[in-house]
Write a protein that holds these residues in place. Structure first.
Motif, PDB file in Angstrom:
ATOM      1  N   LEU A   1       0.818  -1.208   0.000  1.00 12.09           N
ATOM      2  CA  LEU A   1       0.000   0.000   0.000  1.00 12.09           C
ATOM      3  C   LEU A   1       0.855   1.263   0.000  1.00 12.09           C
ATOM      4  N   THR A   2       1.948   1.245   0.719  1.00  9.53           N
ATOM      5  CA  THR A   2       2.855   2.398   0.721  1.00  9.53           C
ATOM      6  C   THR A   2       3.443   2.620  -0.669  1.00  9.53           C
ATOM      7  N   GLU A   3       3.818   1.526  -1.326  1.00  8.85           N
ATOM      8  CA  GLU A   3       4.334   1.624  -2.691  1.00  8.85           C
ATOM      9  C   GLU A   3       3.255   2.126  -3.637  1.00  8.85           C
ATOM     10  N   ALA A   4       2.008   1.672  -3.443  1.00 11.18           N
ATOM     11  CA  ALA A   4       0.898   2.112  -4.280  1.00 11.18           C
ATOM     12  C   ALA A   4       0.678   3.617  -4.140  1.00 11.18           C
ATOM     13  N   ARG A   5       0.716   4.093  -2.923  1.00 10.05           N
ATOM     14  CA  ARG A   5       0.526   5.541  -2.705  1.00 10.05           C
ATOM     15  C   ARG A   5       1.604   6.341  -3.433  1.00 10.05           C
ATOM     16  N   ALA A   6       2.861   5.879  -3.353  1.00 12.60           N
ATOM     17  CA  ALA A   6       3.956   6.583  -4.021  1.00 12.60           C
ATOM     18  C   ALA A   6       3.747   6.619  -5.533  1.00 12.60           C
ATOM     19  N   LEU A   7       3.262   5.519  -6.104  1.00 11.09           N
ATOM     20  CA  LEU A   7       3.037   5.463  -7.545  1.00 11.09           C
ATOM     21  C   LEU A   7       1.863   6.338  -7.963  1.00 11.09           C
ATOM     22  N   ILE A   8       0.797   6.359  -7.147  1.00  7.53           N
ATOM     23  CA  ILE A   8      -0.363   7.195  -7.460  1.00  7.53           C
ATOM     24  C   ILE A   8       0.019   8.669  -7.397  1.00  7.53           C
ATOM     25  N   GLU A   9       0.887   9.020  -6.468  1.00  5.26           N
ATOM     26  CA  GLU A   9       1.350  10.399  -6.365  1.00  5.26           C
ATOM     27  C   GLU A   9       2.209  10.793  -7.567  1.00  5.26           C
ATOM     28  N   LYS A  10       2.694   9.785  -8.301  1.00  4.54           N
ATOM     29  CA  LYS A  10       3.431  10.042  -9.541  1.00  4.54           C
ATOM     30  C   LYS A  10       2.510   9.947 -10.756  1.00  4.54           C
ATOM     31  N   GLN A  11       1.191  10.011 -10.491  1.00  2.00           N
ATOM     32  CA  GLN A  11       0.158  10.033 -11.530  1.00  2.00           C
ATOM     33  C   GLN A  11      -0.085   8.682 -12.188  1.00  2.00           C
ATOM     34  N   LYS A  12       0.281   7.602 -11.526  1.00  2.00           N
ATOM     35  CA  LYS A  12      -0.072   6.277 -12.022  1.00  2.00           C
ATOM     36  C   LYS A  12      -1.533   5.984 -11.691  1.00  2.00           C
ATOM     37  N   LYS A  13      -2.253   5.355 -12.619  1.00  2.00           N
ATOM     38  CA  LYS A  13      -3.648   5.004 -12.392  1.00  2.00           C
ATOM     39  C   LYS A  13      -3.741   3.731 -11.554  1.00  2.00           C
ATOM     40  N   PRO A  14      -4.703   3.651 -10.633  1.00  2.00           N
ATOM     41  CA  PRO A  14      -4.866   2.438  -9.829  1.00  2.00           C
ATOM     42  C   PRO A  14      -5.002   1.166 -10.664  1.00  2.00           C
TER      43      PRO A  14
ATOM     44  N   LYS B   1      -8.215   2.468   0.928  1.00  2.00           N
ATOM     45  CA  LYS B   1      -9.079   3.389   1.674  1.00  2.00           C
ATOM     46  C   LYS B   1      -9.010   3.124   3.168  1.00  2.00           C
ATOM     47  N   ASN B   2      -8.961   1.852   3.549  1.00  2.00           N
ATOM     48  CA  ASN B   2      -8.853   1.518   4.974  1.00  2.00           C
ATOM     49  C   ASN B   2      -7.545   2.019   5.571  1.00  2.00           C
ATOM     50  N   LYS B   3      -6.497   2.029   4.767  1.00  2.00           N
ATOM     51  CA  LYS B   3      -5.178   2.441   5.243  1.00  2.00           C
ATOM     52  C   LYS B   3      -5.033   3.962   5.279  1.00  2.00           C
ATOM     53  N   PHE B   4      -5.457   4.628   4.208  1.00  2.00           N
ATOM     54  CA  PHE B   4      -5.167   6.057   4.065  1.00  2.00           C
ATOM     55  C   PHE B   4      -6.392   6.968   4.182  1.00  2.00           C
ATOM     56  N   GLY B   5      -7.588   6.378   4.332  1.00  2.00           N
ATOM     57  CA  GLY B   5      -8.782   7.182   4.542  1.00  2.00           C
ATOM     58  C   GLY B   5      -9.454   7.680   3.292  1.00  2.00           C
ATOM     59  N   LYS B   6      -8.841   7.462   2.139  1.00  2.00           N
ATOM     60  CA  LYS B   6      -9.414   7.870   0.857  1.00  2.00           C
ATOM     61  C   LYS B   6      -9.198   6.762  -0.160  1.00  2.00           C
ATOM     62  N   ALA B   7     -10.109   6.645  -1.130  1.00  2.00           N
ATOM     63  CA  ALA B   7      -9.937   5.690  -2.217  1.00  2.00           C
ATOM     64  C   ALA B   7      -8.764   6.136  -3.096  1.00  2.00           C
ATOM     65  N   PRO B   8      -8.158   5.227  -3.832  1.00  2.00           N
ATOM     66  CA  PRO B   8      -7.029   5.603  -4.705  1.00  2.00           C
ATOM     67  C   PRO B   8      -7.363   6.723  -5.669  1.00  2.00           C
ATOM     68  N   SER B   9      -8.558   6.702  -6.245  1.00  2.00           N
ATOM     69  CA  SER B   9      -8.947   7.754  -7.199  1.00  2.00           C
ATOM     70  C   SER B   9      -9.043   9.108  -6.499  1.00  2.00           C
ATOM     71  N   GLU B  10      -9.528   9.129  -5.258  1.00  2.00           N
ATOM     72  CA  GLU B  10      -9.622  10.370  -4.497  1.00  2.00           C
ATOM     73  C   GLU B  10      -8.234  10.872  -4.105  1.00  2.00           C
ATOM     74  N   TRP B  11      -7.334   9.956  -3.778  1.00  2.00           N
ATOM     75  CA  TRP B  11      -5.979  10.334  -3.411  1.00  2.00           C
ATOM     76  C   TRP B  11      -5.267  10.963  -4.608  1.00  2.00           C
ATOM     77  N   SER B  12      -5.539  10.423  -5.787  1.00  2.00           N
ATOM     78  CA  SER B  12      -4.939  10.977  -6.990  1.00  2.00           C
ATOM     79  C   SER B  12      -5.428  12.391  -7.242  1.00  2.00           C
ATOM     80  N   LEU B  13      -6.720  12.650  -7.002  1.00  2.00           N
ATOM     81  CA  LEU B  13      -7.286  13.976  -7.246  1.00  2.00           C
ATOM     82  C   LEU B  13      -6.732  15.020  -6.273  1.00  2.00           C
ATOM     83  N   ARG B  14      -6.437  14.592  -5.040  1.00  2.00           N
ATOM     84  CA  ARG B  14      -5.936  15.552  -4.051  1.00  2.00           C
ATOM     85  C   ARG B  14      -4.544  16.046  -4.394  1.00  2.00           C
ATOM     86  N   ARG B  15      -3.848  15.281  -5.296  1.00  2.00           N
ATOM     87  CA  ARG B  15      -2.489  15.679  -5.674  1.00  2.00           C
ATOM     88  C   ARG B  15      -2.471  16.626  -6.852  1.00  2.00           C
ATOM     89  N   VAL B  16      -3.639  16.768  -7.532  1.00  2.00           N
ATOM     90  CA  VAL B  16      -3.689  17.623  -8.735  1.00  2.00           C
ATOM     91  C   VAL B  16      -3.715  19.098  -8.332  1.00  2.00           C
TER      92      VAL B  16
END
Length: 272
Positions: free
Chosen positions: A224-237, A257-272
């Protein structure tokens, strides 16, 4: 045709695909000979990346983790023949041929086999089994084809004897280094234990000492930590969940979502 079709039980498999497929193979338990009939075959492990085209052959060493990508070319289907060189069969060959204990193999774990007339002839001799999958083929015939493959491999590359006839038990390897390199493979904890040369109990004990938590918990956290890093680099879930060891996109999204409080798609939007 189904993928793969088992032509000779436990020995020869035939793979047919009409569209590209990336498969998280996981644990490659046995030495395996792959004959490429058409299309492209790519094997990627932590130490090698090998691509094959029509007419090429690859010997895959046992006890590895890897990913295979199967790609048809324009105007043709994807086809491979997979011959499993299982240890019990290799032990039988070693006994019958009186093969002595060989020096430890030190070459690459996966080897492209140079083509020659004998191996081309063997390639053609296997095709009738593939083209007539409804015929009943005995295990005895299967063993003969495996013996033939092994002898021709040794004729072409004698040093492969040390790879094929290595029956030693896996030794303990650096647990931290191995897990950091291979955490994204979706395999059972029992197979991680085997690959690191440990019993399941020993693996869990050493894992707790090394990482301070149980294997399943650490794997989930790491992925999940690796996934977050990749999503922050604009990778799609949808592009990353399989490569990180999650079985489905929904499983990944819920875990994220259980880990970070937001779905992957929502986490991606917060970085835009």
């Amino acid at each position: 045709m189904t993928n793969p079709a088992e032509i000779i039980p436990g020995v020869i498999f035939y793979t047919y695909l009409s569209t590209e497929r990336k498969a998280r193979v996981g644990f490659l338990a046995h030495n395996t000979l792959v004959l490429q009939v058409s299309g492209h075959f790519t094997l990627e492990t932590s130490v090698q990346k090998i691509t094959m085209s029509k007419g090429e052959m690859l010997l895959i060493g046992k006890n590895q983790l890897g990913q295979i990508t199967k790609t048809p070319l324009p105007g043709e289907d994807y086809e491979t023949i997979i011959i499993s060189l299982q240890e019990d069969l290799l032990r039988t060959i070693a006994l019958e041929e009186r093969i002595e204990v060989l020096p430890k193999y030190v070459g690459p774990p996966n080897v492209l086999i140079p083509a020659n007339d004998f191996l081309r002839g063997y390639f053609q001799s296997v095709m009738p089994y593939v083209r007539n999958p409804t015929e009943t083929i005995t295990n005895e015939i299967g063993l003969l084809k495996v013996k033939e493959a092994v002898k021709l491999l040794l004729h072409a590359m004698p040093r492969l004897g040390s790879l094929l006839f290595d029956f030693s038990e896996p030794y303990k390897i650096d647990l931290e280094k191995f897990m950091i390199s291979h955490f994204h493979y979706n395999i059972p904890v029992t197979e991680f234990a085997e690959l690191t040369g440990r019993s399941l109990a020993g693996f869990k004990r050493d894992f707790q000492k090394t990482f301070g938590m149980a294997p399943r918990q650490w794997l989930q956290e790491k992925r999940l930590t690796e996934a977050r890093a990749l999503i922050e680099k604009q990778k799609k879930p949808s592009e990353i969940y399989l490569d990180l060891g999650f079985e489905s996109l929904s499983h990944f999204s819920n875990s994220f979502k259980n880990k970070f409080g937001k779905a992957p798609s929502e986490w991606s939007l917060r970085r835009v």
